[in-house]
Design a protein around this motif. Sequence first.
Motif, mmCIF file in Angstrom:
data_model
loop_
_atom_site.group_PDB
_atom_site.id
_atom_site.type_symbol
_atom_site.label_atom_id
_atom_site.label_comp_id
_atom_site.label_asym_id
_atom_site.label_seq_id
_atom_site.Cartn_x
_atom_site.Cartn_y
_atom_site.Cartn_z
ATOM 1 N N LEU A 56 -10.756 13.919 99.721
ATOM 2 C CA LEU A 56 -12.051 14.533 100.081
ATOM 3 C C LEU A 56 -11.900 15.512 101.241
ATOM 4 O O LEU A 56 -12.592 16.529 101.299
ATOM 5 N N LEU A 57 -10.998 15.188 102.172
ATOM 6 C CA LEU A 57 -10.781 16.078 103.327
ATOM 7 C C LEU A 57 -9.707 17.120 103.041
ATOM 8 O O LEU A 57 -9.472 18.004 103.868
ATOM 9 N N GLY A 58 -9.019 16.990 101.893
ATOM 10 C CA GLY A 58 -7.884 17.871 101.600
ATOM 11 C C GLY A 58 -6.759 17.679 102.605
ATOM 12 O O GLY A 58 -6.044 18.611 102.951
ATOM 13 N N VAL A 60 -3.330 16.478 103.474
ATOM 14 C CA VAL A 60 -2.068 16.208 102.761
ATOM 15 C C VAL A 60 -1.340 14.966 103.289
ATOM 16 O O VAL A 60 -0.944 14.106 102.488
ATOM 17 N N PRO A 61 -1.133 14.806 104.628
ATOM 18 C CA PRO A 61 -0.401 13.614 105.095
ATOM 19 C C PRO A 61 -1.077 12.314 104.664
ATOM 20 O O PRO A 61 -0.408 11.374 104.241
ATOM 21 N N ILE A 62 -2.407 12.256 104.744
ATOM 22 C CA ILE A 62 -3.118 11.019 104.388
ATOM 23 C C ILE A 62 -2.944 10.718 102.898
ATOM 24 O O ILE A 62 -2.664 9.588 102.504
ATOM 25 N N MET A 63 -3.072 11.740 102.057
ATOM 26 C CA MET A 63 -2.904 11.550 100.614
ATOM 27 C C MET A 63 -1.502 11.072 100.277
ATOM 28 O O MET A 63 -1.320 10.059 99.611
ATOM 29 N N PHE A 64 -0.517 11.819 100.756
ATOM 30 C CA PHE A 64 0.867 11.561 100.358
ATOM 31 C C PHE A 64 1.354 10.173 100.778
ATOM 32 O O PHE A 64 1.841 9.394 99.967
#
Lengths: 92, 92
Positions: A56-58, A60-64
């Motif tokens: 949602l925030l785009g 990258v570190p959190i997603m990956f």
Amino acid sequence: MDQVMVIGLVAGFITTLGYVPQIAKGYRTGRMDDVSVFMPLVLIAGMSLWLAYGVLLGDVPIMFWNGVSIALNVAIIAMKFYYGRGAPPVTR
Amino acid sequence: MDQVMVIGLVAGFITTLGYVPQIAKGYRTGRMDDVSVFMPLVLIAGMSLWLAYGVLLGDVPIMFWNGVSIALNVAIIAMKFYYGRGAPPVTR
């Protein structure tokens, strides 16, 4: 890539790395009896939400890193069941 | 408070909650032998960086929950040392 993102990527790398010694210890000893299965289960539920938060925030570190951490916690649960309850210790 | 922040707060609440069953199991059994001390140690290092990341972004969920998770992992390390290696099981 800005400096803040670098900190986030390093932070995620280190927290993700944190589950590796548990997997290594479980593999080495063949025992996971003292590890609560609810720890990885609840962590996976929370990390799935962090993943959504990152999307949602785009961010990258959190997603990956939440993706990788989810995989490592699935491995902890799998080992917990594979080694079973009260399995004899294994020397590797 | 926007919806994304609510997701982040809930995500952090659940991942933080994940360490509680491990602490509860350790307390109940009096054993932490199969838990790798390097797991909480490395997690604390990583979470400290996440805390810094949250501060730099002014991200409240990341700051707050990493702070609480650090405290819970300090408790896991403390229990690990308190119960020692190969301590006899305790029934509570």
